[in-house]
Write an enzyme that holds these catalytic residues in place. Structure first.
Site, mmCIF file in Angstrom:
data_model
loop_
_atom_site.group_PDB
_atom_site.id
_atom_site.type_symbol
_atom_site.label_atom_id
_atom_site.label_comp_id
_atom_site.label_asym_id
_atom_site.label_seq_id
_atom_site.Cartn_x
_atom_site.Cartn_y
_atom_site.Cartn_z
ATOM 1 N N LYS A 1 -2.179 -1.542 -3.878
ATOM 2 C CA LYS A 1 -3.028 -0.346 -3.825
ATOM 3 C C LYS A 1 -2.200 0.908 -3.935
ATOM 4 C CE LYS A 1 -5.975 1.936 -0.547
ATOM 5 N NZ LYS A 1 -6.344 1.963 0.829
ATOM 6 N N LYS B 1 0.861 -1.177 0.000
ATOM 7 C CA LYS B 1 0.000 0.000 0.000
ATOM 8 C C LYS B 1 0.898 1.227 0.000
ATOM 9 C CE LYS B 1 -3.537 2.372 2.639
ATOM 10 N NZ LYS B 1 -4.580 2.256 3.660
HETATM 11 C C1 PBG Z 1 -7.599 3.085 5.516
HETATM 12 C C2 PBG Z 1 -7.804 3.045 4.065
HETATM 13 C C3 PBG Z 1 -7.607 4.053 3.098
HETATM 14 C C4 PBG Z 1 -8.064 3.533 1.894
HETATM 15 C C5 PBG Z 1 -8.503 2.235 2.137
HETATM 16 N N1 PBG Z 1 -8.306 1.936 3.484
HETATM 17 C C6 PBG Z 1 -7.134 5.445 3.233
HETATM 18 C C7 PBG Z 1 -5.749 5.754 3.542
HETATM 19 O O1 PBG Z 1 -4.876 4.915 3.687
HETATM 20 O O2 PBG Z 1 -5.536 6.963 3.710
HETATM 21 C C8 PBG Z 1 -8.104 4.283 0.590
HETATM 22 C C9 PBG Z 1 -9.057 3.770 -0.427
HETATM 23 C C10 PBG Z 1 -9.358 4.672 -1.542
HETATM 24 O O3 PBG Z 1 -8.745 5.731 -1.762
HETATM 25 O O4 PBG Z 1 -10.272 4.305 -2.295
HETATM 26 N N2 PBG Z 1 -6.277 3.100 5.947
#
Ligand code: PBG
Length: 323
Positions: free
Chosen positions: A248, A195
């Protein structure tokens, strides 16, 4: 003699016959935002994500039924709690917004829909970070027991899969141990292994009210310039007990999806994030893109890169209109 690849493009039938990648409803996971502040059939559209809503618990259960009726196999839940504090206590509350939603959906639908719950602190902390904060630092080890508690309380509510998205080191291990110790050995872990500290999460943070109040997430989410590091993160998560992994965002990280596919033997998901959705929706609204074709192309490209499944805000739309 001229080599003629064009022979296999002559008409739709032959193109269909030789197409290497396909997209089906079975590939899709639909996100649902559940807001504890909403009641009954109240739902609130997310500004930067047209046609995406925050639902009440009751509304989310209804929405889950609609999604299952469309033949989509899974949803992923994100909660917006009434009460936030420094330790995200609403996130592991038995009667928390996600816990109630999981129970409600499972009562109605049983095994007809897979319920995944995003496992993180940021929507539940007053400071908006994904971990415990001390002196402006996000603490890794102090966050782990809280993540384990959140995952366990989702398991107790009947969730099928927990999806840790916090990017703390060692979290898959503590979650796996806590699930095993408490008899939830059949709850799977879908880890957000790679991520990135991406700017494509903007609209989500509006939707989930989870923007950090100070600083950024760069000390825990991955640096956008790295790919070898993704292999390391994925290897660690698999070793710690992840059943499947996520990359992601998806679209700007198709190379990472491919790398993961070539190096690991677990199911891989691509998360087509909120910013990817917002870009296309905005362009389509202006008539600058053919929305349906672009959505199909994006989703297909994520599969072609090597994803086995896709978390996408277009899951419902695609199942209704494109597949
Ligand atoms: C929680 C989380 C996030 C997303 C999914 N789970 C936000 C982040 O890390 O700031 C983002 C998903 C999206 O942008 O569609 N940590």
């Amino acid at each position: 003699m001229l080599i003629r690849p064009r022979r296999l493009r002559k008409n739709q039938k032959i193109r269909d016959l030789v197409r290497e990648t396909t997209l089906t409803k079975n590939d899709l996971i639909m996100p649902i935002f559940v807001d504890e502040n909403l009641k009954g059939n109240e739902k609130r559209e997310i500004n930067s994500m047209p046609n995406q809503y925050r639902f009440s618990v009751e509304g989310a259960i209804e929405e889950a039924k609609n999604i299952a009726d469309l033949g989509i196999p899974a949803i992923i839940l994100f909660g917006i709690p009434k009460y936030k504090d420094e330790i995200a206590s609403s996130a592991y509350d038995k009667n928390g917004v996600v816990q109630r939603t999981i129970r409600g959906i499972k009562e109605e639908l049983g095994d007809e829909l897979l319920v995944i719950a995003d496992c993180c602190l940021c929507e539940y902390t007053s400071h908006g970070h994904c971990g415990i904060v001390k002196n402006g630092k996000i603490l890794n080890d102090a966050t782990l027991p809280i993540l384990a508690k959140i995952a366990l309380s989702y398991a107790e509510s009947g969730v099928d899969i927990v999806a840790p998205s916090d990017m703390m080191d060692g979290r898959v291990r503590v979650i796996r141990e806590s699930l095993e110790e408490n008899g939830y050995d059949d709850v799977a872990i879908m880890s957000y292994s790679a991520k990135y500290a991406s700017s494509f999460y903007g609209p989500f943070r509006e939707a989930a009210e989870s923007a950090p109040k100070f600083g950024d997430r760069k000390s825990y989410q991955m640096d956008i310039g790295n790919s070898r590091e993704a292999l390391k993160e994925i290897a660690l998560d698999i070793e710690e007990g992840a059943d499947m992994i996520l990359i992601k965002p998806a679209l700007s990280y198709l190379d990472i999806i491919r790398l993961a596919k070539d190096n690991f033997n677990v199911p891989i998901g691509g998360y087509s994030v909120s910013g990817e959705y917002a870009m296309v929706e905005a362009a389509a609204k202006n008539g600058w893109l053919d929305k349906d074709k672009v959505i199909y192309e994006i989703l297909l490209s994520i599969k072609r890169a090597g994803a086995d499944f896709i978390i996408t805000y277009w899951a419902k739309y695609a199942a209704e209109k494109l597949l």
